[in-house]
Every structure is written in structure tokens, then in C-alpha cells.
Design an enzyme around this catalytic site. Structure first.
Site: not given
Length: 180
Positions: A19-21, A92, A24-26
Site C-alpha cells: 500500500g502507499l506510504s 512495492s 497502515g501497512k506496518s
């Protein structure tokens, strides 16, 4: 659905969270790791920013980002081939990466953390988007670097992170694809 047999050695799985920066990925990846680590011993979390430092990649243009994504994928493959459940959080968001991953991994779940640009700008994590708007930052995916929406297939999960759901519900949506 993938079945992770706690008694069986040699099973590997890659959960690629993209997902974009600021999407909430981390946050989701760390919560997923904590939940899985509570029931299996062979789980590892690989954060995109940390891996960039460890692997010594400093290019932020499209080509540099794709190269870094391939390095992350190769590391995840190496670990999963030894029976690890590997959670990767990374931007990515390019077709080359999606295609590479779909060919590389036999046990793979792609999680796309969808988040609107207005919400990302509002969150202002790392000062990227407002920095870009104010002309202080460049090479920002979603702004001056175009990204490709993930290829949606049977290995994909989409989580809309504009919606203020409980973090546990988001993790549960991933875990529902894995029987542990």
C-alpha cells in the site's frame, strides 16, 4: 485458504502487505505478526524501511524501488523455503513486482492496504505528502511516481484503511485465509 500445520516442519508462506506510504501497512503487519507469533514459532516480520537500510538500497526512483522490492522478495523466498511464515510490509506497488511475486512464491497471500490520497495527506506520516505538495520532497509514490493498483487474484485481500475499523478486525480478515 492455507493451512498452517503447527506440527509440520518445512511449510512456508509469504504474506506480502502493500500500500502507499502511511496507509497502515506496518501497523497491520506488526499486529498480524504478534497474533501469529502467539501460536506458531516460525514467523518473521520484515519491514520495508528496515530492509532498505539493511540491504543498502538508497534509490527512491521507480527503478530503485522495483530493485529493492525484488531483493525483499528474494529474501522472503529464502526464508519461506526454510519453513518460515514471512510477513513483508512494503510499498512495492508496481506490476513488475506483482508478477515477480506471483511466479516466485508457491504459498503467497497479497494484502493491499487501500487508503485514499486525502486520508494519506491528512495523516501526514513522515511528512511525505505535505512535503511533496509544498515542494520539499520528491520521488513520492502516488504523487510524482505513478503506482499500479495490485493485480487482484485468488491470493489477494483488500483492506480499506480509510474505514475506522478495529485493528483486530483487519488482522482477522487476513487470518481468515490461514487456518492456524
Amino acid at each position: 485458504m492455507y493451512k498452517i500445520d503447527l506440527m509440520k516442519e518445512g511449510f512456508g508462506l509469504v504474506i506480502w502487505i502493500t500500500g502507499l506510504s502511511g496507509s497502515g501497512k506496518s501497523t497491520i503487519g506488526k499486529a498480524l505478526y504478534a497474533r501469529l507469533a502467539g501460536c506458531i514459532k516460525n514467523v518473521i516480520y520484515l519491514d520495508g524501511d528496515s530492509l532498505r537500510d539493511i540491504l543498502g538500497c538508497s534509490a527512491y526512483d521507480r527503478a530503485g524501488r522495483i530493485d529493492m522490492a525484488m531483493r525483499r522478495a528474494n529474501l522472503a523466498y529464502y526464508l519461506s523455503s526454510q519453513g518460515m511464515v514471512v510477513i513483508v510490509t512494503t510499498i512495492s506497488m508496481f506490476n513488475e513486482v506483482y508478477e515477480y511475486n506471483s511466479k516466485l512464491f508457491s504459498h503467497y497471500i497479497q494484502v493491499y492496504i487501500e487508503c485514499s490520497m486525502s486520508e494519506l495527506i491528512n495523516r501526514n506520516q513522515k511528512d511525505l505528502y505535505k512535503g511533496f505538495i509544498e515542494g520539499r520532497v520528491n520521488q513520492v509514490v502516488g504523487m510524482d511516481i505513478a503506482y499500479d493498483e495490485p493485480i487482484i487474484d485468488k491470493s489477494s485481500i483488500i483492506i480499506n484503511n480509510d474505514i475506522c475499523e478495529c485493528l483486530d478486525k483487519k488482522v482477522d480478515s487476513i487470518l481468515s485465509r490461514i487456518a492456524v
